[in-house]
Write a protein that holds these residues in place. Sequence first.
Motif, PDB file in Angstrom:
ATOM      1  N   VAL A  47       7.795  -2.391   4.877  1.00 29.13           N
ATOM      2  CA  VAL A  47       6.706  -3.135   4.223  1.00 29.13           C
ATOM      3  C   VAL A  47       5.943  -2.198   3.290  1.00 29.13           C
ATOM      4  O   VAL A  47       5.494  -1.124   3.697  1.00 29.13           O
ATOM      5  CB  VAL A  47       5.748  -3.751   5.269  1.00 29.13           C
ATOM      6  CG1 VAL A  47       4.567  -4.426   4.577  1.00 29.13           C
ATOM      7  CG2 VAL A  47       6.494  -4.747   6.150  1.00 29.13           C
ATOM      8  N   LEU A  48       5.834  -2.600   2.018  1.00 23.68           N
ATOM      9  CA  LEU A  48       5.116  -1.831   0.994  1.00 23.68           C
ATOM     10  C   LEU A  48       4.012  -2.701   0.402  1.00 23.68           C
ATOM     11  O   LEU A  48       4.163  -3.918   0.326  1.00 23.68           O
ATOM     12  CB  LEU A  48       6.044  -1.459  -0.170  1.00 23.68           C
ATOM     13  CG  LEU A  48       7.362  -0.755   0.087  1.00 23.68           C
ATOM     14  CD1 LEU A  48       8.105  -0.588  -1.238  1.00 23.68           C
ATOM     15  CD2 LEU A  48       7.123   0.590   0.733  1.00 23.68           C
TER      16      LEU A  48
ATOM     17  N   ARG B 198      10.181  -4.794   1.818  1.00 23.26           N
ATOM     18  CA  ARG B 198       9.413  -6.038   1.911  1.00 23.26           C
ATOM     19  C   ARG B 198       8.085  -5.827   1.200  1.00 23.26           C
ATOM     20  O   ARG B 198       7.065  -5.532   1.828  1.00 23.26           O
ATOM     21  CB  ARG B 198       9.185  -6.440   3.381  1.00 23.26           C
ATOM     22  CG  ARG B 198      10.452  -6.590   4.191  1.00 23.26           C
ATOM     23  CD  ARG B 198      10.185  -7.091   5.609  1.00 23.26           C
ATOM     24  NE  ARG B 198      10.262  -8.530   5.693  1.00 23.26           N
ATOM     25  CZ  ARG B 198      11.412  -9.200   5.843  1.00 23.26           C
ATOM     26  NH1 ARG B 198      12.554  -8.561   5.938  1.00 23.26           N
ATOM     27  NH2 ARG B 198      11.403 -10.514   5.905  1.00 23.26           N
ATOM     28  N   PRO B 199       8.096  -5.961  -0.128  1.00 28.91           N
ATOM     29  CA  PRO B 199       6.863  -5.691  -0.893  1.00 28.91           C
ATOM     30  C   PRO B 199       5.840  -6.816  -0.764  1.00 28.91           C
ATOM     31  O   PRO B 199       6.188  -7.997  -0.755  1.00 28.91           O
ATOM     32  CB  PRO B 199       7.366  -5.598  -2.344  1.00 28.91           C
ATOM     33  CG  PRO B 199       8.871  -5.589  -2.270  1.00 28.91           C
ATOM     34  CD  PRO B 199       9.226  -6.275  -1.010  1.00 28.91           C
ATOM     35  N   VAL B 200       4.591  -6.404  -0.633  1.00 28.94           N
ATOM     36  CA  VAL B 200       3.463  -7.340  -0.655  1.00 28.94           C
ATOM     37  C   VAL B 200       2.652  -6.987  -1.902  1.00 28.94           C
ATOM     38  O   VAL B 200       2.068  -5.912  -1.978  1.00 28.94           O
ATOM     39  CB  VAL B 200       2.583  -7.194   0.604  1.00 28.94           C
ATOM     40  CG1 VAL B 200       1.452  -8.221   0.581  1.00 28.94           C
ATOM     41  CG2 VAL B 200       3.427  -7.330   1.873  1.00 28.94           C
ATOM     42  N   CYS B 201       2.651  -7.880  -2.876  1.00 25.85           N
ATOM     43  CA  CYS B 201       2.002  -7.592  -4.164  1.00 25.85           C
ATOM     44  C   CYS B 201       0.620  -8.226  -4.188  1.00 25.85           C
ATOM     45  O   CYS B 201       0.472  -9.401  -3.843  1.00 25.85           O
ATOM     46  CB  CYS B 201       2.814  -8.193  -5.318  1.00 25.85           C
ATOM     47  SG  CYS B 201       4.516  -7.656  -5.353  1.00 25.85           S
ATOM     48  N   GLU B 202      -0.350  -7.461  -4.614  1.00 28.37           N
ATOM     49  CA  GLU B 202      -1.669  -8.050  -4.840  1.00 28.37           C
ATOM     50  C   GLU B 202      -1.810  -8.339  -6.333  1.00 28.37           C
ATOM     51  O   GLU B 202      -1.688  -7.436  -7.160  1.00 28.37           O
ATOM     52  CB  GLU B 202      -2.791  -7.107  -4.379  1.00 28.37           C
ATOM     53  CG  GLU B 202      -4.177  -7.660  -4.723  1.00 28.37           C
ATOM     54  CD  GLU B 202      -5.332  -6.861  -4.124  1.00 28.37           C
ATOM     55  OE1 GLU B 202      -5.345  -6.669  -2.896  1.00 28.37           O
ATOM     56  OE2 GLU B 202      -6.207  -6.427  -4.884  1.00 28.37           O
ATOM     57  N   ILE B 203      -2.047  -9.607  -6.653  1.00 25.64           N
ATOM     58  CA  ILE B 203      -2.423  -9.972  -8.017  1.00 25.64           C
ATOM     59  C   ILE B 203      -3.942  -9.952  -8.020  1.00 25.64           C
ATOM     60  O   ILE B 203      -4.572 -10.633  -7.202  1.00 25.64           O
ATOM     61  CB  ILE B 203      -1.876 -11.368  -8.394  1.00 25.64           C
ATOM     62  CG1 ILE B 203      -0.339 -11.402  -8.278  1.00 25.64           C
ATOM     63  CG2 ILE B 203      -2.329 -11.756  -9.801  1.00 25.64           C
ATOM     64  CD1 ILE B 203       0.415 -10.484  -9.200  1.00 25.64           C
ATOM     65  N   GLN B 204      -4.543  -9.187  -8.908  1.00 30.89           N
ATOM     66  CA  GLN B 204      -5.971  -8.898  -8.766  1.00 30.89           C
ATOM     67  C   GLN B 204      -6.837 -10.166  -8.766  1.00 30.89           C
ATOM     68  O   GLN B 204      -7.720 -10.316  -7.939  1.00 30.89           O
ATOM     69  CB  GLN B 204      -6.411  -7.947  -9.867  1.00 30.89           C
ATOM     70  CG  GLN B 204      -7.737  -7.289  -9.582  1.00 30.89           C
ATOM     71  CD  GLN B 204      -7.899  -6.014 -10.398  1.00 30.89           C
ATOM     72  OE1 GLN B 204      -7.982  -6.075 -11.631  1.00 30.89           O
ATOM     73  NE2 GLN B 204      -7.930  -4.887  -9.740  1.00 30.89           N
ATOM     74  N   PHE B 205      -6.546 -11.063  -9.709  1.00 29.48           N
ATOM     75  CA  PHE B 205      -7.250 -12.344  -9.761  1.00 29.48           C
ATOM     76  C   PHE B 205      -6.237 -13.416 -10.168  1.00 29.48           C
ATOM     77  O   PHE B 205      -5.268 -13.136 -10.873  1.00 29.48           O
ATOM     78  CB  PHE B 205      -8.397 -12.319 -10.772  1.00 29.48           C
ATOM     79  CG  PHE B 205      -9.583 -11.515 -10.309  1.00 29.48           C
ATOM     80  CD1 PHE B 205     -10.514 -12.060  -9.434  1.00 29.48           C
ATOM     81  CD2 PHE B 205      -9.761 -10.216 -10.745  1.00 29.48           C
ATOM     82  CE1 PHE B 205     -11.597 -11.314  -8.999  1.00 29.48           C
ATOM     83  CE2 PHE B 205     -10.847  -9.466 -10.314  1.00 29.48           C
ATOM     84  CZ  PHE B 205     -11.770 -10.022  -9.437  1.00 29.48           C
TER      85      PHE B 205
END
Lengths: 384, 327
Positions: free
Chosen positions: B24-25, B76-83
């Motif tokens: 997990v990244l 298993r990437p978890v991407c944060e989209i800022q807004f």
Amino acid sequence: MPGGDPEGMVQLLTPAGERVEHPDYDVALEPEELLGLYRDLVLVRRVDTEANALQRQGELGLWAGLLGQEAAQVGSGRALRPQDHAFPTYREHGVAWCRGVDPLGILEIFRGTSHGGWDPVAHRLHPYTLVIAAQLLPAVGCAMGVQRDGAVGTGDPGRDTAVIGYLGDGATSQGEASEALQWAAVFNAPVVIFCQNNQWAISEPVSVQARVPLHRRADGVGVPGVLVDGNDVLACLAVTRAALDRARSGGGPTFVEAYTYRMGAHTTSDDPTRYRSAAEVDVWRAKDPIDRFRRYLESEGLLDEDFTTALEAEAEQLAEHLRAGVRELPEPAPLAMFDHAYAEPHEQVEEEREEFAAYLASFDAAPSGGDPHQQPATVAGRTR
Amino acid sequence: MPNLPLAKAINAGLRTAMERDPKVLLMGEDIGRLGGVFRVTEGLQKDFGEARVLDTPLAEAGIVGTAIGLALRGYRPVCEIQFNGFVYPAFNQIVTQLAKLRARSQGRLELPVVLRIPFGGGIGSVEHHSESPEALFAHVSGLRVVTPATSADAYWMIQQAIASPDPVVFFEPERRYWDKGQVETDATLADVAPLHRARVVRRGEHVTVAAYGPTVRLALEAAEAAAEDGTQLEVVDLRTISPLDVGTVAESVRRTGRLVVVHEAPTFGGVGGELAARITERCFYSLEAPVLRVGGFHLPYPAARVEEHYLPGVDRVLDAVDRSLAA
């Protein structure tokens, strides 16, 4: 300038088939390796010829030809090691060949029986991507995964891994192409971005895409750009091999511009006579990648009649394999389209699958009979 | 059982997932040293290192595109989209690659990628910070779309999303980030409610109100107000938008005969319309009134000083309840 050789282009074989030296790049190949490259070039051209014919016969809906680009694809494709990953566009039939993909798997796409008939994991060849440049960021991400796996710079030739991402001249205009180069640079990713500049993006010449030579566009993000004669299989092999070695050793990304020419139409639906001259095509015909390599092999005394005859027979067998095989590609059952949208069941998809299965089954009682699960072509014609 | 704000519950869920699975990244803009603009990833880079918590270039297509490649390589990437409004540069990668690669490869490629997107309004912010684009993603086959409304769901649903073999778009209600709730952290993923099930969060006999994300609390507030007038609202927290758990809503509507759907997104072409159509198909003879929708207008999200008029509030929910009861 279409036809003229640009400055600084790495070349090891002139169009006349004369072997020339380059200060930075070279390949030393055994005779059987040279003949292996020749075989690859001839056979992938035969795949292309046959696929064009099959399209004209109505067996394929469309075909995107590689005529003229065989050396760029075989040269770069043969530079890959088994553990490397390749991310193609939709025209990399020669690369697919080098990755051990049965060309029938490609014909599936153009016949419409699937979106790609090969196992991308087994062959380490990503599915063809039709949205231009969209495969490049995934290629860079894959290379970032390679880094995290510790498969870079170990010195073990069976472990160190690189990724190659392909694009065309038109795709260099996409924002994602620039983004991929920049991410590759920032993360020092073990990736080679390999651009086949075949001079034409359907009807648009490369001058519509760029005001500087394409390989120089990598300068701005700190990625070395190399210009190579895309019709010279030895130069393409040498340059790609060096770039992949650099990537595998932890040296970072390289952008390669292979200067070549799309001798045929963009696809079988295209008519290049509407936008380019026969004279231009003639100029490039004189630089044909297979002719020049054959001249070189002949001058070295490597091409004997036994080999040539055997290769002709092999090409004929391959053509027959495609002709027979394409007609035997199984028609997908209508319900199969529901199988792979999700790994785990999705309520709405499962509902639709059941409803559609029931709808199809409702025809089973009809006097005309038949099995709608196997023969989609007959379903439409049936009445309740 | 800790009492956590929703943002901290997601943080705890991410931490648990990262401890459980080294593949997990986390990837995103400002998520490392800063801990994200909403501090959801606070402390994670310090504890898991820069190789697993990546401060990325400011390019959303790059975030999602490289996450796809990492997933192909087994991560298993978890991407944060800022807004919310910043997701669109990534839309091509999400729609043409992330959602479709599994089908394109006949099931041979797996894309366990999570996209975390803060969504919804009510925080008085500038343009592109308050939108609710969930319907755009729900319309794309190959994606799963979920949204937690409480800290407990946030903690468990983020872990379930990460465990999913399919790509999941995980919408986080911005204005509920600071809402506190009890989180049972001792349970296991198998014990808690499945990711794709709706939940009846308040029983009532007169009107069913379906909501998700930020509007669940709103629906509960409306139910409190309605109860003072003797109207009992049944509140369903949808939790999952794709797939949509129609059965839970249908079961409720068969008892109440009435349905009001509340979301912040524009009602035109939205999740409420989809639910209305499906409930009408399933519960036609149980319905005493047309299904009504309360949501945003078919407009660009307005400037913050008028957002309270754009967003559904308690009064607009109660107005719809009254119209439903009057039908």
